[in-house]
Design a protein around this motif. Structure first.
Motif, PDB file in Angstrom:
ATOM      1  N   GLU A 239      23.785  60.763   7.869  1.00  0.00           N
ATOM      2  CA  GLU A 239      23.643  62.220   7.848  1.00  0.00           C
ATOM      3  C   GLU A 239      24.632  62.878   8.803  1.00  0.00           C
ATOM      4  O   GLU A 239      25.273  63.886   8.467  1.00  0.00           O
ATOM      5  CB  GLU A 239      22.210  62.610   8.238  1.00  0.00           C
ATOM      6  CG  GLU A 239      21.982  64.114   8.282  1.00  0.00           C
ATOM      7  CD  GLU A 239      20.575  64.463   8.715  1.00  0.00           C
ATOM      8  OE1 GLU A 239      20.401  65.474   9.432  1.00  0.00           O
ATOM      9  OE2 GLU A 239      19.643  63.723   8.345  1.00  0.00           O
ATOM     10  N   ILE A 240      24.773  62.308  10.006  1.00  0.00           N
ATOM     11  CA  ILE A 240      25.743  62.844  10.975  1.00  0.00           C
ATOM     12  C   ILE A 240      27.158  62.725  10.419  1.00  0.00           C
ATOM     13  O   ILE A 240      27.968  63.659  10.533  1.00  0.00           O
ATOM     14  CB  ILE A 240      25.614  62.105  12.315  1.00  0.00           C
ATOM     15  CG1 ILE A 240      24.248  62.397  12.944  1.00  0.00           C
ATOM     16  CG2 ILE A 240      26.733  62.513  13.272  1.00  0.00           C
ATOM     17  CD1 ILE A 240      23.970  61.601  14.205  1.00  0.00           C
ATOM     18  N   LYS A 241      27.477  61.594   9.808  1.00  0.00           N
ATOM     19  CA  LYS A 241      28.819  61.401   9.239  1.00  0.00           C
ATOM     20  C   LYS A 241      29.076  62.402   8.121  1.00  0.00           C
ATOM     21  O   LYS A 241      30.173  62.970   8.013  1.00  0.00           O
ATOM     22  CB  LYS A 241      28.968  59.967   8.723  1.00  0.00           C
ATOM     23  CG  LYS A 241      30.360  59.661   8.193  1.00  0.00           C
ATOM     24  CD  LYS A 241      30.501  58.203   7.797  1.00  0.00           C
ATOM     25  CE  LYS A 241      31.927  57.916   7.324  1.00  0.00           C
ATOM     26  NZ  LYS A 241      32.097  56.478   6.966  1.00  0.00           N
ATOM     27  N   ASN A 242      28.065  62.650   7.285  1.00  0.00           N
ATOM     28  CA  ASN A 242      28.220  63.591   6.176  1.00  0.00           C
ATOM     29  C   ASN A 242      28.405  65.031   6.651  1.00  0.00           C
ATOM     30  O   ASN A 242      28.894  65.878   5.892  1.00  0.00           O
ATOM     31  CB  ASN A 242      27.019  63.511   5.241  1.00  0.00           C
ATOM     32  CG  ASN A 242      26.971  62.213   4.458  1.00  0.00           C
ATOM     33  OD1 ASN A 242      27.976  61.511   4.338  1.00  0.00           O
ATOM     34  ND2 ASN A 242      25.802  61.872   3.938  1.00  0.00           N
ATOM     35  N   ARG A 243      28.020  65.301   7.888  1.00  0.00           N
ATOM     36  CA  ARG A 243      28.225  66.639   8.448  1.00  0.00           C
ATOM     37  C   ARG A 243      29.614  66.779   9.067  1.00  0.00           C
ATOM     38  O   ARG A 243      29.897  67.797   9.688  1.00  0.00           O
ATOM     39  CB  ARG A 243      27.137  66.931   9.489  1.00  0.00           C
ATOM     40  CG  ARG A 243      25.758  67.160   8.866  1.00  0.00           C
ATOM     41  CD  ARG A 243      24.650  67.069   9.895  1.00  0.00           C
ATOM     42  NE  ARG A 243      24.779  68.070  10.939  1.00  0.00           N
ATOM     43  CZ  ARG A 243      24.083  68.059  12.075  1.00  0.00           C
ATOM     44  NH1 ARG A 243      23.210  67.078  12.306  1.00  0.00           N
ATOM     45  NH2 ARG A 243      24.248  69.017  12.964  1.00  0.00           N
ATOM     46  N   GLY A 244      30.459  65.779   8.888  1.00  0.00           N
ATOM     47  CA  GLY A 244      31.851  65.904   9.283  1.00  0.00           C
ATOM     48  C   GLY A 244      32.354  64.925  10.321  1.00  0.00           C
ATOM     49  O   GLY A 244      33.546  64.902  10.632  1.00  0.00           O
ATOM     50  N   VAL A 245      31.468  64.086  10.889  1.00  0.00           N
ATOM     51  CA  VAL A 245      31.889  63.160  11.949  1.00  0.00           C
ATOM     52  C   VAL A 245      32.468  61.902  11.311  1.00  0.00           C
ATOM     53  O   VAL A 245      31.737  60.993  10.910  1.00  0.00           O
ATOM     54  CB  VAL A 245      30.707  62.799  12.874  1.00  0.00           C
ATOM     55  CG1 VAL A 245      31.187  61.901  14.011  1.00  0.00           C
ATOM     56  CG2 VAL A 245      30.058  64.050  13.430  1.00  0.00           C
ATOM     57  N   SER A 246      33.790  61.848  11.239  1.00  0.00           N
ATOM     58  CA  SER A 246      34.442  60.713  10.588  1.00  0.00           C
ATOM     59  C   SER A 246      34.633  59.518  11.513  1.00  0.00           C
ATOM     60  O   SER A 246      34.759  58.389  11.052  1.00  0.00           O
ATOM     61  CB  SER A 246      35.805  61.146  10.031  1.00  0.00           C
ATOM     62  OG  SER A 246      36.644  61.627  11.076  1.00  0.00           O
ATOM     63  N   ASP A 247      34.652  59.768  12.842  1.00  0.00           N
ATOM     64  CA  ASP A 247      34.886  58.645  13.749  1.00  0.00           C
ATOM     65  C   ASP A 247      34.249  58.921  15.106  1.00  0.00           C
ATOM     66  O   ASP A 247      34.173  60.065  15.559  1.00  0.00           O
ATOM     67  CB  ASP A 247      36.377  58.405  13.934  1.00  0.00           C
ATOM     68  CG  ASP A 247      36.675  57.040  14.539  1.00  0.00           C
ATOM     69  OD1 ASP A 247      35.752  56.199  14.581  1.00  0.00           O
ATOM     70  OD2 ASP A 247      37.814  56.813  14.968  1.00  0.00           O
ATOM     71  N   VAL A 248      33.772  57.857  15.744  1.00  0.00           N
ATOM     72  CA  VAL A 248      33.197  57.895  17.088  1.00  0.00           C
ATOM     73  C   VAL A 248      33.784  56.724  17.859  1.00  0.00           C
ATOM     74  O   VAL A 248      33.872  55.604  17.338  1.00  0.00           O
ATOM     75  CB  VAL A 248      31.652  57.787  17.043  1.00  0.00           C
ATOM     76  CG1 VAL A 248      31.089  57.666  18.455  1.00  0.00           C
ATOM     77  CG2 VAL A 248      31.051  58.993  16.337  1.00  0.00           C
ATOM     78  N   CYS A 249      34.195  56.964  19.103  1.00  0.00           N
ATOM     79  CA  CYS A 249      34.796  55.894  19.905  1.00  0.00           C
ATOM     80  C   CYS A 249      33.737  54.967  20.505  1.00  0.00           C
ATOM     81  O   CYS A 249      33.896  53.751  20.494  1.00  0.00           O
ATOM     82  CB  CYS A 249      35.655  56.486  21.019  1.00  0.00           C
ATOM     83  SG  CYS A 249      37.060  57.462  20.421  1.00  0.00           S
ATOM     84  N   MET A 250      32.655  55.537  21.041  1.00  0.00           N
ATOM     85  CA  MET A 250      31.626  54.740  21.699  1.00  0.00           C
ATOM     86  C   MET A 250      30.257  55.360  21.456  1.00  0.00           C
ATOM     87  O   MET A 250      30.103  56.582  21.488  1.00  0.00           O
ATOM     88  CB  MET A 250      31.883  54.651  23.207  1.00  0.00           C
ATOM     89  CG  MET A 250      30.808  53.872  23.976  1.00  0.00           C
ATOM     90  SD  MET A 250      31.099  53.855  25.759  1.00  0.00           S
ATOM     91  CE  MET A 250      32.566  52.849  25.849  1.00  0.00           C
ATOM     92  N   VAL A 251      29.263  54.510  21.216  1.00  0.00           N
ATOM     93  CA  VAL A 251      27.876  54.948  21.071  1.00  0.00           C
ATOM     94  C   VAL A 251      27.053  54.249  22.145  1.00  0.00           C
ATOM     95  O   VAL A 251      27.028  53.018  22.204  1.00  0.00           O
ATOM     96  CB  VAL A 251      27.302  54.635  19.676  1.00  0.00           C
ATOM     97  CG1 VAL A 251      25.867  55.147  19.573  1.00  0.00           C
ATOM     98  CG2 VAL A 251      28.164  55.251  18.587  1.00  0.00           C
ATOM     99  N   VAL A 252      26.389  55.031  22.991  1.00  0.00           N
ATOM    100  CA  VAL A 252      25.560  54.494  24.066  1.00  0.00           C
ATOM    101  C   VAL A 252      24.100  54.615  23.644  1.00  0.00           C
ATOM    102  O   VAL A 252      23.622  55.701  23.312  1.00  0.00           O
ATOM    103  CB  VAL A 252      25.790  55.249  25.388  1.00  0.00           C
ATOM    104  CG1 VAL A 252      24.945  54.644  26.501  1.00  0.00           C
ATOM    105  CG2 VAL A 252      27.267  55.210  25.769  1.00  0.00           C
TER     106      VAL A 252
END
Length: 312
Positions: A239-252
């Motif tokens: 859902e977050i990706k579909n809202r425009g987030v194509s890439d994330v460097c780090m997930v904590v």
């Protein structure tokens, strides 16, 4: 609110004092206090509750003036009273000062109820805000929340109009477009009491992002039942990706079941970093409470080291 999980590197040493229960309470309190300063802030300037309080209050006020005028915003009307912009107002709440935009009408006859004229202090909004914001509440439950706030002075039709505006406002917030890239995402949770036939404690998961400009932004809230797995997290991250987030460097995150696999599926190149505080808490399980202070001091040079070599 209790049981607030905290973000990476939010560790504070605890001086041993009092019985074991008091030491545990002191440890949790200091961890949470530090987390609010360094990681996911619940209250204060720019905090989660402040942002949501502003959104809900403004949505409720929009519902009030819609009911007062008898027509929607931007709706054409031949005659009668109309909207006349807004005025800024700061109200003091349990979550800190919140600046809101209060709508006005040309005739000056609009008397808002949730934030009355010359009223500067609001109480009882923090838990309501999280409850309204978390998914899973029905139209009737949100209406009941607002009816408690407004009391018996407002008609059922007005409550219904305000409820619709609040639902629309929160839906718009939860589904708003996001940036294409975020350097860091923090996935955390708070536990709140939600009505679902009966009142029960449920986790509300918070996704906080650090933007490329270095600011913090709450991407959304998702209510769970404590038994979430890979399928649930894949749905949230997709859902977050579909809202425009194509890439994330780090997930904590804190190593929730199925979450690392979901992260790898949605953002294959993202680094999954286990929260330092959760690792520290896990190490406490193997020691007596009276030794927690010594352990936290001994581990601090490890998790604050600049390199792996410096930590050994």
């Amino acid at each position: 609110m209790t049981d607030v999980t905290v973000s990476a590197e939010a560790v504070e040493e605890v001086e041993p004092a009092g019985p074991p229960d008091a030491l545990e309470d002191q440890l949790i309190s200091q961890l949470v206090d530090r987390a609010k300063a360094d990681g996911i802030r619940l209250t204060g300037q720019g905090g989660l509750l402040q942002q949501l309080t502003k959104k809900i209050l403004e949505s409720a006020l929009e519902g009030e003036i819609t009911d007062h005028l008898g027509h929607e915003k931007h709706e054409k009307t031949r005659a009668g009273n109309t909207r006349n912009g807004t005025r800024s107002k700061t109200v003091v709440t349990e979550v800190g000062p919140v600046e809101i935009e209060v709508p006005r009408d040309r005739a000056g006859s609009f008397e808002p109820q949730i934030v009355r004229k010359r009223q500067r202090r609001l109480t009882g909004v923090d838990e309501m805000v999280l409850s309204l914001s978390a998914r899973g509440l029905t139209h009737g439950e949100i209406s009941a929340h607002l009816a408690e706030v407004y009391g018996a002075e407002v008609s059922k039709s007005t409550i219904s109009t305000i409820t619709d505006k609040v639902i629309d406002g929160m839906t718009e917030w939860q589904n708003r477009p996001l940036d294409s890239v975020y350097p860091v995402l923090f996935i955390d949770c708070v536990h709140v009491k939600l009505r679902d036939g009966q009142v029960a404690n449920r986790p509300v998961y918070v996704v906080l992002a650090v933007t490329v400009e270095g600011t913090r932004e709450i991407l959304g809230l998702w209510a769970g039942d404590g038994g979430e797995g890979a399928k649930y997290w894949l749905q949230v991250l997709t859902e977050i990706k579909n809202r425009g987030v194509s890439d994330v460097c780090m997930v904590v995150c804190d190593g929730l079941k199925g979450l690392p696999d979901a992260i790898e599926t949605v953002w294959p190149q993202a680094i999954t970093q286990t929260c330092v505080v959760h690792l520290l808490r896990a190490s406490f399980r193997y020691a007596a409470r009276q030794d927690w202070d010594k352990i936290s001091k001994a581990l601090k040079p490890v998790y604050t080291a600049a390199t792996e070599e410096a930590a050994t």
